[in-house]
Scaffold this motif. Structure first.
Motif, PDB file in Angstrom:
ATOM      1  N   THR A  63     -12.624   4.648  -0.772  1.00 38.51           N
ATOM      2  CA  THR A  63     -13.138   4.171   0.506  1.00 38.51           C
ATOM      3  C   THR A  63     -12.407   2.877   0.852  1.00 38.51           C
ATOM      4  OG1 THR A  63     -14.878   2.817  -0.489  1.00 38.51           O
ATOM      5  CG2 THR A  63     -15.402   5.144  -0.038  1.00 38.51           C
ATOM      6  N   LEU A  64     -12.515   2.458   2.092  1.00 35.43           N
ATOM      7  CA  LEU A  64     -11.842   1.230   2.529  1.00 35.43           C
ATOM      8  C   LEU A  64     -12.364   0.029   1.751  1.00 35.43           C
ATOM      9  CD1 LEU A  64      -9.834  -0.085   4.451  1.00 35.43           C
ATOM     10  CD2 LEU A  64     -11.669  -0.308   6.148  1.00 35.43           C
ATOM     11  N   THR A  65     -13.660   0.006   1.485  1.00 31.99           N
ATOM     12  CA  THR A  65     -14.267  -1.097   0.730  1.00 31.99           C
ATOM     13  C   THR A  65     -13.732  -1.134  -0.694  1.00 31.99           C
ATOM     14  OG1 THR A  65     -16.282  -0.936   2.055  1.00 31.99           O
ATOM     15  CG2 THR A  65     -16.445  -2.111  -0.045  1.00 31.99           C
ATOM     16  N   GLU A  66     -13.668   0.040  -1.335  1.00 38.26           N
ATOM     17  CA  GLU A  66     -13.147   0.108  -2.704  1.00 38.26           C
ATOM     18  C   GLU A  66     -11.684  -0.320  -2.747  1.00 38.26           C
ATOM     19  OE1 GLU A  66     -15.744   3.832  -4.577  1.00 38.26           O
ATOM     20  OE2 GLU A  66     -13.937   4.235  -3.393  1.00 38.26           O
TER      21      GLU A  66
END
Length: 592
Positions: A48-51
């Motif tokens: 994900t973008l956060t990860e």
């Protein structure tokens, strides 16, 4: 020729692997055994973008160094439409640069930032090869296992830190072109420069951290950017270890404050303050098959076990065969409020219903023919003020489930033909079946399920923590006084298997290896053979066995016609009761 080899292999012809270099053949075989789709066009793992942002933040220095070094010498690579790729130590792409047309082709197969390019995610490829071997690797178009990669020529080289731990892989790829393989020497030179710069940066940061420690009067633990402890106050040196990951040593409830440490706006490490009045609990009695696990997931599992152990709630252990369920049960008991009492173990799957009843509940003197004339104190009463561990509880009949439920509700047990007695114990259960599914399928009582499924833990299988294979090998050699210089060879082969029998299967393999090769180093092929001697035939597992299907159906028919009266069903089938019980267990047929 190589294209024909690939087509024949993915259609089941393993003999063609002899045409390939050993490392490519081993990788294809590993991909096949792990069911990697040879026609996949997208990696199995996408962040994900956060990860991704968190990963890039953690590897900020490495990314910056790679950018700078690639920019300096990328013009020296004599490659048409090059694509430079940087991954972390798990194969996740952190940074990408190169010709715009190469980027477009790469986007078609998600060869982009945030995707993971390990062997088991996308099949045989240069990045995955480096992750496994820790050495330079090149890959021609037709060497790749999955269709998506077979249009790319690749070369990859490892990047190490000051402790020679792999921290990243730098790859250079080009579309429909094998000439990239000629650039491996230049690529290796580049990664060595990056490694040297990274090590220099690491050492500088540690020096600055130690200078910071000399100026600090507070009782703080200092860690580098990888959370490795570089400084400990004197009063904490017996409780914590230098150069170890603090996240594996420090529980959250011990942390008073965590802060980042900066030097000229650059992050150089972290400092932790712990509650001064909080005494660390005695180290738990974690009997984890004789080793300290190196796997972060398994460490998290152990912390969960420790938290549950300190309570009094029933604990259910779910794990595959051979994963060490009894050892975890002992761990729960030894760290529980009931640790001063006994731990009583009963394997419910090894006993018939009548034997299990007398074994659990006991009986009064003279209760039945052949009974002990003095009577027998059942396992439940033996566990009074201690712990009762019921393994394979999923195999317990409905009648026994009802009897156990009554004991848990009333906290009293009645031996056969005896008097009711009060009892207090910690219940620990285990199974290699999902009890929730068995409840849904009406194979396990719902009310008992809610009684025992309060604190559930799931043991990670050995295939999910392959880094523990090395210490298991070391421990085995130590116990056997077996001094061999080829332990790394064992590990390199062993980590390519899934080990469905887990630690039990792995230790059996080591025993065979010790017997057949006490002195001489076996080849990789010979180690493969020793493993296969004790493994189940995958083909036999996949193919249905008509004879066994008919036998199982005959047993089910006999049980149904006799209303699950085992003695009558055995007579109808013309076999002994003992044989019928064994077959029922083999085919996972529960007695109603």
């Amino acid at each position: 020729m190589r294209e024909d080899t690939w087509k024949r292999f993915i259609n089941g012809d393993e003999a063609v692997l002899t045409r390939l270099p050993t490392n490519i053949a081993d990788s294809w075989k590993n991909c096949h055994s792990h069911q990697v789709d040879p026609f996949l066009r997208k990696p199995r793992k996408m962040m994900t973008l956060t990860e991704l942002k968190e990963k890039q933040r953690e590897n900020k220095i490495l990314i910056q160094l790679v950018k700078e070094e690639v920019k300096k010498i990328k013009y020296l690579f004599n490659i048409q439409y090059p694509l430079f790729i940087l991954t972390d130590n798990e194969g996740t792409i952190l940074w990408r640069d190169g010709h715009h047309q190469a980027k477009d082709y790469a986007n078609d197969i998600y060869f982009n930032i945030g995707s993971r390019w390990s062997e088991l995610d996308v099949g045989t490829n240069a990045i995955g090869m480096v992750l496994t071997s820790k050495k330079d690797a090149t890959m021609a178009l037709s060497d790749h296992y999955a269709v998506a990669s077979r249009n790319w020529g690749c070369a990859a080289s490892p990047i190490f830190d000051c402790e020679q731990k792999l921290i990243g892989v730098l790859d250079i790829s080009t579309y429909n072109n094998d000439s990239v393989q000629e650039s491996i020497f230049l690529l290796n030179t580049l990664t060595q420069r990056i490694s040297n710069d990274y090590i220099h940066d690491e050492l500088q940061k540690k020096v600055e951290l130690l200078k910071y420690a000399s100026r600090s009067l507070s009782e703080e633990i200092l860690c580098d950017l990888h959370f490795q402890i570089v400084y400990l106050p004197e009063q904490l040196q017996e409780e914590y270890q230098l150069n170890q990951d603090i996240r594996l040593q420090l529980a959250k409830e011990e942390i008073y404050e965590k802060q980042e440490i900066y030097l000229l706006d650059e992050l150089i490490g972290y400092r932790f303050k712990i509650y001064p009045t909080l005494k660390r609990k005695q180290q738990p009695h974690f009997q984890v098959v004789g080793i300290q696990s190196k796997n972060a997931g398994y460490q998290a599992f152990l912390r969960k076990v420790e938290q549950l152990s300190n309570s009094t709630v029933p604990v259910h252990i779910y794990g595959e065969s051979g994963s060490g369920k009894e050892i975890i049960a002992k761990t729960v008991h030894l760290n529980s409020p009931f640790k001063d009492g006994p731990l009583i173990v009963v394997n419910c799957g090894a006993l018939s219903e009548n034997l299990l009843e007398s074994e659990l509940f006991g009986y009064a003197p003279g209760s039945f023919t052949g009974a002990n004339k003095e009577g027998y104190e059942g396992k439940i009463l033996q566990a009074n003020h201690g712990s009762l561990f019921l393994d394979e509880i999923d195999s317990m009949s409905y009648k026994m489930q009802t009897a156990l439920l009554r004991v848990l509700e009333e906290k009293k047990v009645m031996p056969i033909n005896g008097k009711q007695q009060s009892v207090t114990f910690r219940l620990i259960t285990a199974s290699n079946q999902d009890l929730r599914k068995r409840v849904i399928n009406k194979q396990f009582r719902e009310d008992l399920f809610y009684r025992i499924y309060v604190g559930k833990v799931e043991i990670p299988p050995l295939r999910c923590r392959l880094e523990d294979l090395q210490p298991l090998i070391d421990l085995f050699c130590q116990r056997k006084n077996w001094y061999i210089p080829w332990k790394d060879s064992i590990y390199e082969v062993a980590k390519t298997f899934r080990w469905p029998g887990n630690i039990r299967e792995f230790n059996n393999f080591l025993e065979r290896l010790y017997i057949f090769y006490p002195d001489r180093e076996p080849t990789k092929e010979e180690i493969h053979e020793i493993i296969q001697l004790g493994s189940l035939n995958e083909l036999a597992e996949k193919e249905a066995n008509p004879k066994e299907d008919k036998q199982k159906q005959a047993i089910l028919n006999a049980l149904a016609s006799t209303h699950y009266h085992v003695t009558n069903a055995a007579k109808e089938l013309g076999i002994s009761r003992a044989t019928l019980y064994r077959k029922m267990k083999e085919y996972q047929i529960n007695q109603k």
